[in-house]
Design an enzyme around this catalytic site. Structure first.
Site, mmCIF file in Angstrom:
data_model
loop_
_atom_site.group_PDB
_atom_site.id
_atom_site.type_symbol
_atom_site.label_atom_id
_atom_site.label_comp_id
_atom_site.label_asym_id
_atom_site.label_seq_id
_atom_site.Cartn_x
_atom_site.Cartn_y
_atom_site.Cartn_z
ATOM 1 N N ASP A 86 0.809 -1.222 0.000
ATOM 2 C CA ASP A 86 0.000 0.000 0.000
ATOM 3 C C ASP A 86 0.844 1.275 0.000
ATOM 4 O O ASP A 86 0.403 2.318 -0.455
ATOM 5 C CB ASP A 86 -0.915 0.037 1.236
ATOM 6 C CG ASP A 86 -1.980 -1.047 1.188
ATOM 7 O OD1 ASP A 86 -2.279 -1.540 0.082
ATOM 8 O OD2 ASP A 86 -2.508 -1.404 2.262
ATOM 9 N N GLU A 261 -12.681 0.965 5.611
ATOM 10 C CA GLU A 261 -13.047 1.416 4.265
ATOM 11 C C GLU A 261 -14.554 1.261 4.044
ATOM 12 O O GLU A 261 -15.161 0.312 4.542
ATOM 13 C CB GLU A 261 -12.293 0.591 3.217
ATOM 14 C CG GLU A 261 -10.800 0.846 3.255
ATOM 15 C CD GLU A 261 -10.016 -0.135 2.413
ATOM 16 O OE1 GLU A 261 -9.098 0.289 1.715
ATOM 17 O OE2 GLU A 261 -10.326 -1.340 2.450
ATOM 18 N N TYR A 366 -11.019 -5.821 -4.018
ATOM 19 C CA TYR A 366 -11.835 -4.614 -3.948
ATOM 20 C C TYR A 366 -12.747 -4.516 -5.172
ATOM 21 O O TYR A 366 -12.369 -4.932 -6.270
ATOM 22 C CB TYR A 366 -10.925 -3.376 -3.911
ATOM 23 C CG TYR A 366 -10.214 -3.154 -2.594
ATOM 24 C CD1 TYR A 366 -10.002 -4.182 -1.690
ATOM 25 C CD2 TYR A 366 -9.738 -1.885 -2.269
ATOM 26 C CE1 TYR A 366 -9.344 -3.942 -0.487
ATOM 27 C CE2 TYR A 366 -9.072 -1.645 -1.070
ATOM 28 C CZ TYR A 366 -8.880 -2.678 -0.187
ATOM 29 O OH TYR A 366 -8.223 -2.448 0.991
ATOM 30 N N GLU A 388 -10.893 -6.236 -8.537
ATOM 31 C CA GLU A 388 -9.592 -6.888 -8.570
ATOM 32 C C GLU A 388 -9.803 -8.388 -8.759
ATOM 33 O O GLU A 388 -10.573 -8.995 -8.002
ATOM 34 C CB GLU A 388 -8.844 -6.622 -7.264
ATOM 35 C CG GLU A 388 -8.579 -5.139 -7.021
ATOM 36 C CD GLU A 388 -8.005 -4.827 -5.644
ATOM 37 O OE1 GLU A 388 -7.371 -3.775 -5.493
ATOM 38 O OE2 GLU A 388 -8.203 -5.630 -4.705
#
Ligand code: NAG
Ligand code: NAG
Ligand code: NAG
Length: 409
Positions: A86, A261, A366, A388
């Site tokens: 990340d 998230e 995701y 993804e």
């Protein structure tokens, strides 16, 4: 796989066309589609990015997708320069499609299939060689002024750099060109804020019709759901709702409350539902849902529940509300990022239909969704899911699936 989906699609399309024709004949069309007719199929799928094969990018991750007010599709992803992690330096990658992958219909029984065409990748932001570079992000469409805004963070993890900044770029020409990045941390403060990932909204209904609302999460001890708001089309932003982790500003233990998230959607009654990653599996291995009744200014704990149907391995998921139906995508598995699944609810998320559509059985991470709101029947039939997708790992490719909502009829 793709050929099979297209073949199935073409048979189904004939049925659906007849049904829509009937529908058109029966009512003098303010013809909205009956939610009970929903029976989605994957109509077409295209890979937009493949990790490890394109120039200076090691890994593409964190896909976003939106329609512009003019009906073009914009897809975005992080192009991670030196590894899959990340942190590190990145490009903000974009591809654009102006044709929605339309079918050209010669006749009802013999539709001619034309795939969507996409522009080559353009890198609309390059963070150079930042040790903890840009992270996506939320895309927001302002229908009132016709702009597209992207909000992202830099130095979000506070690895090797301080402070964290919230950044914004904007396009007023349908995604063709973008402003230079603007630092909105002077307005918001420099606490870590990672928008989305997914999309922000412009409120269509009151309260606060016209407001831009972007929700995201904090980091580490200061995690939680946080929303930022703009009442002037993105010129100025201020901090809105906060749903803080417990214990806040302290180290977490397994199963502490750690909302992370998230994707927000506006419901037809003007409330906002935020569908949240339950980072530490507090209470369940499922999604946290919380509602705002004041246009994103607060997320009261009274409005929070756990959606046990939405089993989740702690991941960023997709949510979309279209014509009164709520859609949800995630890797539907308690442990692993596999089995990307589409669900839908005709009861505003109070219950989900038992039937589901498996978009990809294998590794999948995701996901995010978009759809074009217009008066055209054609546009009412489709949603687009970007996600993804891989064979061994979910970060191998980024794929976009065009879903025909009435494909089974
Ligand atoms: C963004 O603005 C904040 C607050 O003014 C500042 O602390 C930060 O260094 C700026 N970030 C960048 C990348 O310029
Ligand atoms: C995939 O999701 C469906 C729908 O929730 C579920 O029935 C199935 O067991 C899941 N399969 C795997 C391998 O997770
Ligand atoms: C869906 O599943 C629930 C729980 O298993 C069941 O009670 C309900 O009857 C099912 N609905 C339909 C339409 O099959």
């Amino acid at each position: 796989m793709k050929n099979e989906a297209s073949r199935r699609g073409s048979n189904m399309e004939a049925g659906s066309a007849v049904w829509l024709l009937l529908c058109a004949l029966l009512s003098v069309c303010a013809c909205t589609i009956d939610p009970n007719q929903i029976d989605p199929i994957v109509y077409e799928e295209q890979l937009l990015w493949v990790s490890g094969v394109q120039g200076e990018v090691n890994t593409f991750r964190i896909p976003l997708i939106t329609f512009t007010p003019k009906g073009s599709l914009l897809a975005f992803a992080e192009g991670r320069k030196s590894g899959a992690g990340d942190g590190g330096a990145k490009f903000l990658a974009m591809r654009r499609s102006t044709d929605k992958g339309r079918w050209t219909t010669r006749s009802v029984t013999q539709p001619v299939h034309q795939r969507a065409t996409w522009s080559p990748t353009s890198f609309i932001v390059d963070d150079g060689w930042m040790p903890d570079g840009l992270n996506l992000g939320s895309v927001v469409v302002d229908e009132e002024v016709g702009s597209v805004i992207l909000i992202y963070s830099i130095c979000f993890h506070l690895d090797f750099c301080q402070p964290s900044s919230t950044m914004m770029v904007e396009s007023t020409d349908d995604g063709l060109s973008w402003t230079v990045p603007r630092n909105i941390s002077a307005q918001l403060g420099s606490q870590s804020f990672a928008p989305g990932p997914g999309y922000g909204i412009q409120k269509r209904y009151n309260p606060a019709k016209g407001r831009l609302v972007v929700c995201g999460h904090g980091t580490l001890e200061r995690n939680g759901v946080f929303c930022i708001l703009s009442n002037d089309h993105g010129r100025t932003w201020y901090n809105g709702a906060a749903l803080k982790s417990i214990p806040f500003n302290q180290k977490k233990k397994a199963q502490d409350f750690d909302p992370d998230e998230n994707q927000l959607v506006e419901m037809p009654d003007g409330s906002i539902i935020v569908n949240v990653r339950n980072q530490n599996n507090y209470h369940c291995r499922c999604r946290v849902v919380v509602r705002s009744l004041d246009g994103g200014e607060s997320l009261p704990i009274d409005e929070l529940y756990f959606d046990y149907t939405l089993v989740d391995p702690a991941v960023a998921a997709g949510a979309l509300q279209k014509d009164g139906v709520l859609y949800f995508t995630n890797p539907a598995n308690e442990q692993h990022r596999i089995n990307l699944t589409l669900r839908w609810s005709v009861t505003h998320g109070n219950s989900w239909e038992n039937k589901t559509v498996q978009i990809w059985l294998g590794p999948s991470g995701y996901s995010s969704m978009t759809s074009l709101n217009s008066d055209s029947l054609e546009d009412q039939k489709y949603i687009f899911v970007i996600y993804e997708k891989g064979h061994k790992d979910y970060d191998e490719t980024i794929s976009v699936a065009k879903i025909h909502l009435y494909g089974g009829r």
